[in-house]
Design an enzyme around this catalytic site. Structure first.
Site, short mmCIF file in Angstrom:
data_model
loop_
_atom_site.label_atom_id
_atom_site.label_comp_id
_atom_site.label_asym_id
_atom_site.label_seq_id
_atom_site.Cartn_x
_atom_site.Cartn_y
_atom_site.Cartn_z
N GLY A 165 16.38 15.03 6.97
CA GLY A 165 16.79 13.61 7.17
C GLY A 165 16.25 13.33 8.46
O GLY A 165 16.47 12.01 8.67
N CYS A 166 15.52 13.94 9.17
CA CYS A 166 15.22 13.60 10.53
C CYS A 166 13.67 13.52 10.33
O CYS A 166 12.79 14.11 9.70
CB CYS A 166 15.41 14.50 11.58
SG CYS A 166 17.09 14.29 11.96
N GLN A 167 12.82 12.22 11.04
CA GLN A 167 11.55 12.00 10.81
C GLN A 167 10.83 13.05 11.58
O GLN A 167 10.03 13.72 11.14
CB GLN A 167 11.17 10.81 11.42
CG GLN A 167 9.67 10.42 11.46
CD GLN A 167 9.26 8.85 12.01
OE1 GLN A 167 10.42 8.44 12.43
NE2 GLN A 167 8.09 8.51 11.88
#
Length: 139
Positions: free
Chosen positions: A50-52
């Site tokens: 869920g992290c870029q």
């Protein structure tokens, strides 16, 4: 230092800056100062979904306390995870799982981060709380 004392310290630090450019620079400086995660912990299992950016989070118990180590390939994200580690590491799993992280709102991170970074920050916090819940079950 309690979770709330660590949060209050971060809030005070952010209050030293008048504008968001300066606050971003502070987050970047925190990222530069944050200790790197050992390569052995930079595994697929430790990547936060869920992290870029790529963010690795390692959790372990030290006696009764939950310890976090983390790293990121993006310096601003490294500063963000560094703040979460500063606030949550070294506390019981129960404290980590139930902590009210009011500093995020007080310093204005949600309003000033890009949507993707804000989502990533939420994913980091969610994973840290999940470790708190998981380690409670192990006790």
């Amino acid at each position: 230092m309690t979770i709330n004392e660590a949060q209050d310290e971060l809030i005070e630090d952010f209050e030293l800056f008048d504008d968001w450019d300066s606050k971003y620079e502070y987050i970047i400086d925190l990222g530069k100062q944050f200790p790197a995660l050992q390569e052995e912990f930079k595994t697929e299992e430790n990547i936060i979904k869920g992290c870029q950016s790529r963010v690795w989070l390692n959790a372990s118990m030290d006696g009764e306390l939950l310890k976090f180590e983390a790293d990121s390939d993006a310096i601003i994200t490294r500063g963000l995870i560094g703040m979460l580690v500063k606030v949550l590491s070294g506390h019981t799993p129960e404290e980590v799982a139930s902590a009210d992280l009011y500093f995020l709102e007080k310093v204005g991170l949600h309003q000033h981060l890009a949507q993707t970074r804000s989502n990533g920050l939420a994913s980091m916090l969610k994973q840290m709380r999940a470790y708190g819940i998981a380690y409670q079950a192990v006790k």
